[in-house]
Design an enzyme around this catalytic site. Sequence first.
Site, PDB file in Angstrom:
ATOM      1  N   LYS A   1     -13.903  -4.524   9.832  1.00 53.29           N
ATOM      2  CA  LYS A   1     -14.519  -3.481   8.998  1.00 53.29           C
ATOM      3  C   LYS A   1     -15.928  -3.164   9.505  1.00 53.29           C
ATOM      4  O   LYS A   1     -16.343  -2.008   9.558  1.00 53.29           O
ATOM      5  CB  LYS A   1     -14.554  -3.939   7.545  1.00 53.29           C
ATOM      6  CG  LYS A   1     -13.153  -4.016   6.934  1.00 53.29           C
ATOM      7  CD  LYS A   1     -13.156  -4.765   5.608  1.00 53.29           C
ATOM      8  CE  LYS A   1     -11.753  -4.813   5.013  1.00 53.29           C
ATOM      9  NZ  LYS A   1     -11.623  -5.831   3.957  1.00 53.29           N
TER      10      LYS A   1
ATOM     11  N   ASP B   1     -11.387 -10.277   9.401  1.00 51.18           N
ATOM     12  CA  ASP B   1     -11.179  -9.023   8.682  1.00 51.18           C
ATOM     13  C   ASP B   1     -12.514  -8.313   8.443  1.00 51.18           C
ATOM     14  O   ASP B   1     -12.643  -7.109   8.674  1.00 51.18           O
ATOM     15  CB  ASP B   1     -10.485  -9.331   7.346  1.00 51.18           C
ATOM     16  CG  ASP B   1     -10.397  -8.130   6.431  1.00 51.18           C
ATOM     17  OD1 ASP B   1      -9.522  -7.278   6.661  1.00 51.18           O
ATOM     18  OD2 ASP B   1     -11.217  -8.032   5.503  1.00 51.18           O
TER      19      ASP B   1
ATOM     20  N   GLY C   1      -6.124  -4.396  -2.723  1.00 47.14           N
ATOM     21  CA  GLY C   1      -5.083  -4.294  -3.741  1.00 47.14           C
ATOM     22  C   GLY C   1      -4.316  -3.002  -3.564  1.00 47.14           C
ATOM     23  O   GLY C   1      -4.801  -2.038  -2.969  1.00 47.14           O
TER      24      GLY C   1
ATOM     25  N   GLU D   1      -3.871 -14.833   1.895  1.00 47.78           N
ATOM     26  CA  GLU D   1      -2.639 -14.918   2.673  1.00 47.78           C
ATOM     27  C   GLU D   1      -2.282 -16.374   2.949  1.00 47.78           C
ATOM     28  O   GLU D   1      -3.133 -17.257   2.888  1.00 47.78           O
ATOM     29  CB  GLU D   1      -2.838 -14.217   4.027  1.00 47.78           C
ATOM     30  CG  GLU D   1      -3.338 -12.796   3.950  1.00 47.78           C
ATOM     31  CD  GLU D   1      -2.259 -11.829   3.502  1.00 47.78           C
ATOM     32  OE1 GLU D   1      -1.087 -12.034   3.846  1.00 47.78           O
ATOM     33  OE2 GLU D   1      -2.589 -10.890   2.767  1.00 47.78           O
TER      34      GLU D   1
ATOM     35  N   VAL E   1       0.830  -1.208   0.000  1.00 45.61           N
ATOM     36  CA  VAL E   1       0.000   0.000   0.000  1.00 45.61           C
ATOM     37  C   VAL E   1       0.863   1.256   0.000  1.00 45.61           C
ATOM     38  O   VAL E   1       0.594   2.210  -0.737  1.00 45.61           O
ATOM     39  CB  VAL E   1      -0.970  -0.001   1.205  1.00 45.61           C
ATOM     40  CG1 VAL E   1      -1.745   1.303   1.260  1.00 45.61           C
ATOM     41  CG2 VAL E   1      -1.924  -1.193   1.117  1.00 45.61           C
TER      42      VAL E   1
ATOM     43  N   GLY F   1      -2.194 -15.002  -5.100  1.00 41.28           N
ATOM     44  CA  GLY F   1      -1.935 -13.809  -4.300  1.00 41.28           C
ATOM     45  C   GLY F   1      -3.193 -13.140  -3.776  1.00 41.28           C
ATOM     46  O   GLY F   1      -3.140 -12.049  -3.216  1.00 41.28           O
TER      47      GLY F   1
ATOM     48  N   GLU G   1     -10.578   6.023   5.256  1.00 40.08           N
ATOM     49  CA  GLU G   1     -11.329   5.478   4.114  1.00 40.08           C
ATOM     50  C   GLU G   1     -10.733   4.153   3.635  1.00 40.08           C
ATOM     51  O   GLU G   1     -11.469   3.217   3.285  1.00 40.08           O
ATOM     52  CB  GLU G   1     -11.313   6.504   2.965  1.00 40.08           C
ATOM     53  CG  GLU G   1     -12.131   6.127   1.770  1.00 40.08           C
ATOM     54  CD  GLU G   1     -13.630   6.163   2.033  1.00 40.08           C
ATOM     55  OE1 GLU G   1     -14.199   7.255   2.129  1.00 40.08           O
ATOM     56  OE2 GLU G   1     -14.229   5.097   2.175  1.00 40.08           O
TER      57      GLU G   1
END
Lengths: 438, 438
Positions: free
Chosen positions: A205, A201, A302, A190, A14, A187, A129
């Site tokens: 969120k 995850d 991504g 994980e 990132v 990919g 964000e």
Amino acid sequence: VHTIPVGLLGLGNVGAGVVRLLADNDAAIAARLGARIEIRAAAVRDPQRPRQATLDAARLTTDPAAVCVDPAIRVVLEVMGGVEPARTLLLAAIAAGKHVVTANKHVLAEHGDEIFAAAAAARVNVYYEAAVCGGLPIIRALREGLASDRIQELVGIVNGTSNFILTAMADEGRPFDEVLRAAQAAGYAEADPSFDVDGIDAGHKLTLLTRLSFGTRLKPEQILCEGLRRVTPADLALAARFGYVIKPLAVADDDGRGVLARVHPALVPARDPLALCAGTMNAIKVTSAALGQSLYQGRGAGMMPTAVAVVADLIEVCRDLPTARAARGPGGGEAPAPGSPLPQARPLRDPGDLECRYYLRFAAADRPGVLAQVTRILGEHEISIWQLVQEGSPAPGSPAPVVVVTHPARERRVQAALALIDRLPVVASPTLLLRIQS
Amino acid sequence: VHTIPVGLLGLGNVGAGVVRLLADNDAAIAARLGARIEIRAAAVRDPQRPRQATLDAARLTTDPAAVCVDPAIRVVLEVMGGVEPARTLLLAAIAAGKHVVTANKHVLAEHGDEIFAAAAAARVNVYYEAAVCGGLPIIRALREGLASDRIQELVGIVNGTSNFILTAMADEGRPFDEVLRAAQAAGYAEADPSFDVDGIDAGHKLTLLTRLSFGTRLKPEQILCEGLRRVTPADLALAARFGYVIKPLAVADDDGRGVLARVHPALVPARDPLALCAGTMNAIKVTSAALGQSLYQGRGAGMMPTAVAVVADLIEVCRDLPTARAARGPGGGEAPAPGSPLPQARPLRDPGDLECRYYLRFAAADRPGVLAQVTRILGEHEISIWQLVQEGSPAPGSPAPVVVVTHPARERRVQAALALIDRLPVVASPTLLLRIQS
């Protein structure tokens, strides 16, 4: 044109995307903002490691704490992920009066109260964000676009890996393990997939979305959370026969009595926009009192999609800088300044109160009277059957899957019925329960 | 908690929605904002008229100009619509140092340059989320969420009335006129429907979206604009046979050479999210360089959906008030402060350069050799045919519709071919040209 110096914590995937996006759109961003953004320092663990980002080696440092307190730096971008040292560094940056932008759902889900309170006290902003659905501006939509409205329900596909796996299982008829291995090779997943496929995850969120939408401070462990591992290609095929697609959902709703938050695979009607959200895409359907239903769909993960959100937040923070230190409602619908009233946090309601239709797959022995026992227990719990499919057993004597789709029933009663059914000697393995989202 | 006094210009449908929304969500808005919002004055034409809003009669005034310069008022909300007196009043409010929020696409499409320039000079903000797709936060998504990215294409359904009409025509097989009358009776279409069905309203919205996405100052008359009136139920049925749905699109794209903006009904693949956006719903699909494709869908018109956007903008403006007078990029990606460089406005490209596949319906006489003449002209213009359907003529001697779906062709060549074909004595009426958006 003046320059705004910013600090970067982390220069992985990132972080490299952020560097590249700032370089690619340098002139356009300067035009929109009236100032240039410059990464003054980037904290990394190993400055020698080859990277996807082209950043002057002199800007690299191994001391993230120094970046957080550097008086030249106005904004700190945290893209390292994980709880520590991210939490400590974010708090240090905030204490030093920096606005912060983070892509880190994990640290905000677990320490959001502490971080947002520190930001309110220091009168700086926390933008995040990128922490939910990457570049899809869902935080903005909730925080600003719907700030005037009362949100009633969020239903979303917020984990791209889970969506990719269920989509591939449905399209190719392959089992979970096989598709997971393919996703890891590509990919999309994980090495340790549990964050994605066990709903952790998505739960992080959902914690952030629930705080923002309902003011409710939710601990991740208060979420009803189930993963994908028990869903089979046969379930996907049967669901399709009933007119549904199985999707990895995160749901939070306020029915007037309180908020219920849950993460689990669910059956969605085949014509629903969420059913059509395939592959690694994310989508969130929001229902609010005045606007009604609105839908947001896009790439939720991504390198570049996440970088879009980080840099958008950065631009937003920089827009406020000339007049800064007057936080614009830092996070979670939080009050913008000390002393203002807190938002009305809606109470939580018990997951047992959930009412919906259920898809139940029983592993029943292929023997006379078994169906009678299962349906009797369902009936005693006031669960009425809408459709029932009994497939022939795959081999003589082996358990035959019986699938029941119920009329709307209460979660509490369904769980009680399954506890009894799963104890029957004729039931070979625990019943699979999937909820139907309509 | 302090109170922020605002002024309202217009108290029709949208104005009444604003009053109601502020009342309904008073406490929640105060909590989010840290201040109460109060409508201090509302300018109306006839104070005696019965209204849907419950506002103290003492707050009503017939003098909108006085509201614009009232020193007690910090923000002016313009929800009267139309070009004048809205333009004059917006400029007066801006000159008096008020931030403005408007739902008026018409005045911004025609006088945006003047209004945004005045706002930049006065260092106040112009917010206009409600002017495009009502409560759907598409302006926010483009202005903030994608401020870090480079937008390549927008494809949207931005006029709910047109979408309602085409949806009803497809579902019920009824002709345009009949469905339009039903829409007027149901309140979905105006007595004079041309703003909606001839693409004028969509053109105004596209002007704003194009300015925001590409920096391009577009006059509404520079948009390639075609309405719905010539689409028949037979076209919708034939399109369905080819795997398409006909939708009222607004499209702007930058192919690297420049921006092309157009409003017209188009064939959309049946599985495209836009094809599934039915009834009065709006949706916009955005393609940007780093994020890829994102989709925004929701209710684009109506009293409460529009009010959601107006009040969301109002909250946003008020969040900035303590630190105000430092505009946050007022509109159109405009520079935030005088002296900053202007955004890179992309040039326009010629609509003749458009390349896409076409649906062409010829009204050819049912006579030998006609098809040969038509296909020869297409061939001479290098337009190659992908599919051709000739239906039997409805009555002996009457024109038989011939429908051709082409391979990708250049708009300029297609128009040239049609000019010749429509002059053939065997062609009874002008060919219907619909573009295919894929």
